[in-house]
Structures are given as C-alpha cells and as structure tokens.
Motif scaffolding. Structure first.
Motif, mmCIF file in Angstrom:
data_model
loop_
_atom_site.group_PDB
_atom_site.id
_atom_site.type_symbol
_atom_site.label_atom_id
_atom_site.label_comp_id
_atom_site.label_asym_id
_atom_site.label_seq_id
_atom_site.Cartn_x
_atom_site.Cartn_y
_atom_site.Cartn_z
ATOM 1 N N ARG B 182 0.815 -1.221 0.000
ATOM 2 C CA ARG B 182 0.000 0.000 0.000
ATOM 3 C C ARG B 182 0.840 1.259 0.000
ATOM 4 O O ARG B 182 0.338 2.338 -0.304
ATOM 5 N N GLN B 207 -2.253 -6.806 -7.336
ATOM 6 C CA GLN B 207 -3.243 -6.347 -8.318
ATOM 7 C C GLN B 207 -4.497 -5.819 -7.636
ATOM 8 O O GLN B 207 -5.080 -4.840 -8.077
ATOM 9 N N ALA B 208 -4.878 -6.477 -6.532
ATOM 10 C CA ALA B 208 -6.053 -6.008 -5.787
ATOM 11 C C ALA B 208 -5.804 -4.624 -5.200
ATOM 12 O O ALA B 208 -6.739 -3.870 -4.951
ATOM 13 N N LEU B 209 -4.537 -4.278 -4.976
ATOM 14 C CA LEU B 209 -4.215 -2.970 -4.415
ATOM 15 C C LEU B 209 -3.860 -1.963 -5.507
ATOM 16 O O LEU B 209 -3.258 -0.924 -5.242
ATOM 17 N N GLY B 210 -4.209 -2.297 -6.751
ATOM 18 C CA GLY B 210 -4.078 -1.315 -7.822
ATOM 19 C C GLY B 210 -2.765 -1.340 -8.571
ATOM 20 O O GLY B 210 -2.482 -0.438 -9.350
ATOM 21 N N TRP B 211 -1.935 -2.377 -8.360
ATOM 22 C CA TRP B 211 -0.671 -2.452 -9.104
ATOM 23 C C TRP B 211 -0.978 -2.947 -10.510
ATOM 24 O O TRP B 211 -1.531 -4.026 -10.680
ATOM 25 N N PRO B 212 -0.601 -2.187 -11.539
ATOM 26 C CA PRO B 212 -0.812 -2.672 -12.909
ATOM 27 C C PRO B 212 0.210 -3.765 -13.230
ATOM 28 O O PRO B 212 1.288 -3.810 -12.625
ATOM 29 N N VAL B 214 2.232 -4.170 -15.539
ATOM 30 C CA VAL B 214 3.540 -3.748 -16.045
ATOM 31 C C VAL B 214 4.547 -3.547 -14.904
ATOM 32 O O VAL B 214 5.749 -3.569 -15.121
ATOM 33 N N ARG B 215 4.051 -3.371 -13.685
ATOM 34 C CA ARG B 215 4.956 -3.203 -12.537
ATOM 35 C C ARG B 215 5.290 -4.527 -11.854
ATOM 36 O O ARG B 215 6.027 -4.540 -10.870
#
Lengths: 200, 316
Positions: B182, B207-212, B214-215
């Motif tokens: 986070r 991914q659930a925490l918004g990481w795309p 590509v990262r």
C-alpha cells in the motif's frame, strides 16, 4: 509532404475509469462536466478527484465535494491556469503511491505535458491515460533552432525562434509534446506551398 | 545450432544448511567469467553416469564482479537427479560444463525503486539484485518468507545488506506484505520469486491494491512437474513418432529421439521452445502463452507442457 503515414501521430480513445485503480485523478484543460470527459465514474469504487483549468482569476481555491454520476463522490478543484495545475500535480505525484490512475483530457499541448510530468514522477504509461478535446492547434518543434511555437493552426507557420517557414508534420514527439516543423523552402528559398488552415 | 558453453571449475562448496549448498565457479581456463546481469541464471550440464541433467540456477553474486559465478542449490526430496548429484557428487576442483549466463528475470531499468518478495530458496536472484542495487545506490526493499528453522540461514545470507530495507517473515502468512504494497512510491516495481503458491498470492494481492501488470515481475523456479499421462508426439517434419512416458517431459523425449528442438529456459517462461500444433490438444503448463493463445491450442511450449489427447502432432 505534410500528412503522411507517420506512426507517431497519437490516436486517442474516449477515457474510462480503470476499475483496478485505488485512487483516480482526472484533469481537464477547460471546464467540462465530468461525465462528458470520462466513462465509469459512477462505479469507480475508489476516491476520485477532478481538477479543472478554469482559465480565469475568479476561482475558488478550495476543493468542492459533490456527487459524480449516480453514486461516487468526487472532489472538484478549479485552477486559474494550466501552470498552476501542473505545479500542484507535480507536488501531488511526489507524494502518491502505486495504485493511482491519472487521466487527462484537453488539447495536445496540455495532455502531453501531463504525460511528461507523470513519466517524470514514475507513473507507467498504463497508469496515465489521455484523450483529446478542444482545438486541434499544435505545438510545433523547430528541428533547426529547437524553439517550440505554440498554437499553430495552419499547415505552414513561422518559427517563433528563427522565423523559418515551417511545414508542420504529423511526426509527433512525446518528450517535447510537440509536432516536428521542418523549413519548407530549404531547397528552393522563397518557394512556399499555399498555407492551409488544417488544425482549427 | 548448439548454444555456446564454458567449462567451469568448482572453486568452493559451502554447506549452508542440511539441504542448502553454495557453489562458487571460476573458468577452468582462467580469466574472467562471462558477463551477466542481476537476475541471470546459469545452466549446468551435469553428467551423472549415462544421464545428463540440464539444470538452471540463479546467479547470486554481484554481476559486476567477474572473478567468479555463485549459485545456491537446494537438495530436493523429489529431485529428478540434478540437485542430488550436485549435493553428493560434485566437489572442489571438479569441472562442469555450463551454458553462458542468460537472463529471463532482469531488473526494470526505468524503475525508481525495487520491492522484492521471495519465498525460501527463491531469494537467490534477489541476492544478485541487492548486490547490484547496493553498489548503485538504488532504493530497494526485500520481504523474504521462509520456514522458522531456516530463518538463520537466510538472515546470514542477507546479513551484508541488513538494515531497514530487509524483512524476514516466518509466520506462514503474507500479512506482513499488505502494508508494504500500500505504501510504495510511484515508480516502484515488484519482483517475486519462490513457490508458485506464494508468487500467485503476492501478484494477486498487488493487483487487488491497484498495481498494474507492467509493474509486476515474477520468476518461477520450475516447480512444475514434468510428468503426466503418457502420449505420442508426432513430429510431422521429422517424420517420426516419439512416445512420451509418464515421467519424461515432451522436450526431453524429443531430444532423446535425436531431434533438435528450440529451447532456452526449460521452465515455460522464455518462449523459445514454442512449436506449432497441427493436431491434438496441448495441456498448457507454461507462463508464456496468453489466455487467447492457450485457448486456440495452436501452440505448445514443449519444455513444460504435455498433451490432453493420446496423439499430439507437432510442426517439428
């Protein structure tokens, strides 16, 4: 010579909220209703802010909170000018964490300046989406003297730096946020094609 | 075309725990070791009597130091032979043939900051990462998950880099990761290496925490089993049929039949061994094909995948 199959000419799609984001920030270079610039705000499921360039000194500097679409709340903030918005954006991006999604809508000079600031702050292309709205006028980068001429609407324009008559090409530079301009009469001085209004 | 190889002499063997041993290699002919980068691996060709094991191991030393190459090998209970052979039969002074270092898990150079999550021996590529980051002054953070009885082993390996950036978790959960995911500044990239279950959980949580995507970067260390239902591989161009038994992988069977097939990582990651499927339905076990390519059943990664049908016709 003017419009060719140059692949760097950006192609834009209508903006939509990326549901995977944990915070959303939408930027517009002119006052527009939020629903007009982006889809999916009602189901964003995450904090949403809308920053707008008001283009007037009569703005309330305080963020306003109100409903967006059906359910989600949106925090709207108006800025006197784009420069002020860019300044606050740089500050905000410096404090942000992974999970942010940035969206920009407006003229190309504006949206690519946002893209540049986003890249400088470490955002990936996938996290910063842009769409064109408003005038098609171009920023033109003179390949001879490196000066950028703003607000070009015609196929031929005088460089603000060296005064050369530049042909405005479709060759777009993301890092300069500008189209390439090449001297039109370099080979036959004074021999200029007719000027057309191409980017109203 | 045969890949280029190098003869390496074992310079040191260091037992780290009952199941872990570190091996240090130098070129048998002297000089510098071939160049590599953080995250690179070394393929060893281990001649165990009549058997040839081709095992890949992550390089753990700072790639900028060309005096030696180092790996850590865990002796696996269900070993196909490679790790047991290294643990029991290889000693100082022995010469082993190896492929040139290759990198399927490179550092993202545009990243501002690196967050690494490892499980057990999956820490090995990150030892090279951290050595490089420490030398360059790039910000990093490592969360290592392991069994309580191995805590000291890994703490000792990571001791040269101990500090605020290093977190070892032994509670059997990923709870310690949530706060870290986070709080990463923009520009952070995430890398994970370890058991499939750990990597799946880490990537899912990110991914659930918004990481795309590509990262997010991961490297599997080939925990996938080679075996399955036996089948016949029909090699259309070579005009032969290869029986693939329950214990042998498809690529191994093709090679045993004397047919040269493209390959590199042998772990379903790199995409080099892709072959077109003319008939039959593959059982996809790789990490390379996307969902659409899998569903089309037009391609197979021969190093890890098998067949759902009794016969599989390949364009090979």
């Amino acid at each position: 010579m003017l419009i060719s199959n140059i692949k760097s000419r950006p192609v834009y799609e209508r903006l939509a909220i990326d549901g995977a984001g944990r915070r959303h920030l939408v930027l517009s270079d002119a006052p527009r209703p939020l629903g007009e610039v982006i889809d999916g705000t009602e189901s964003a499921g995450a904090p949403l802010a809308y920053w707008v360039v008001a283009g007037t000194s009569a703005v309330d500097g305080q963020p306003q909170t109100g409903p967006a679409g059906n359910a989600a709340e949106v925090e709207t903030r108006a800025f006197r000018a784009a420069a002020h918005l860019f300044d606050r954006l740089t500050h905000r991006l410096g404090q942000e964490t992974v999970g942010l999604r940035l969206y920009a809508v407006g003229e190309e000079g504006f949206i690519w300046e946002v893209a540049k600031l986003a890249r400088a702050a470490g955002l990936e292309t996938e996290e910063c989406r842009t769409a064109h709205a408003g005038s098609l006028r171009r920023r033109v980068f003179c390949v001879h003297c490196k000066t950028i001429t703003e607000g070009v609407t015609t196929s031929l324009a005088a460089c603000a730096g060296c005064g050369a008559q530049l042909v405005v090409r479709d060759h777009f530079s993301r890092s300069h946020a500008a189209f390439m301009g090449v001297q039109a009469d370099a080979e036959a001085p004074g021999d200029l094609p007719p000027v057309e209004e191409l980017f109203p | 075309m045969m890949a280029q190889t190098i003869a390496l002499r074992v310079a040191a063997v260091t037992p780290l725990s009952p199941t872990l041993k570190a091996f240090t290699f130098v070129p048998a002919a002297g000089g510098l070791v071939p160049p590599s980068g953080p995250g690179a691996h070394l393929r060893l060709f281990l001649r165990d009597g009549a058997k040839l094991h081709k095992n890949a191991y992550s390089l753990i030393a700072n790639p900028a130091d060309r005096s030696h190459l180092s790996i850590i090998v865990r002796r696996v209970a269900a070993s196909k032979g490679g790790s047991a052979f290294l643990h029991e039969q290889v000693g100082e002074g022995d010469v082993i043939e190896a492929g040139l270092p290759a990198n399927l898990f490179p550092v993202t150079r545009t990243a501002r900051r690196h967050l690494m999550v490892s499980g057990g021996i999956g820490v090995t590529p990150f030892l090279a990462y951290i050595a490089a980051f420490a030398a360059e002054g790039t910000p990093w953070q490592l969360h290592h998950f392991c069994r309580p009885d191995e805590r000291e082993v890994f703490a000792a390996l990571l001791a040269p880099y101990a500090g605020g950036s290093l977190h070892i978790h032994c509670d059997g959960t990923l709870d310690g990761l949530d706060a870290a995911l986070r709080r990463q500044p923009l520009g952070t990239h995430l890398y994970t290496c370890g058991p499939e279950s750990l990597m799946g959980a880490v990537l899912g949580q990110a991914q659930a925490l918004g990481w795309p995507k590509v990262r997010l970067h991961s490297e599997s260390f080939g925990g996938a089993v080679a075996g399955g239902e036996p089948f016949i591989a029909v090699l259309k161009r070579s005009g032969i049929e290869v029986a693939v038994d329950a214990e042998t992988g498809l690529l191994d069977a093709i090679e045993a039949a004397g047919v040269e097939a493209p390959c590199l990582c042998r772990g379903g990651a790199c995409g080099q061994c892709l072959i077109e499927v003319a008939d039959g339905v593959p059982e996809h076990r790789d990490h390379f094909l996307d969902a659409e390519e899998r569903a089309s059943n037009r391609f197979i990664m021969t190093c890890v995948s098998r067949s759902r049908t009794p016969r599989l016709v390949l364009d090979l």
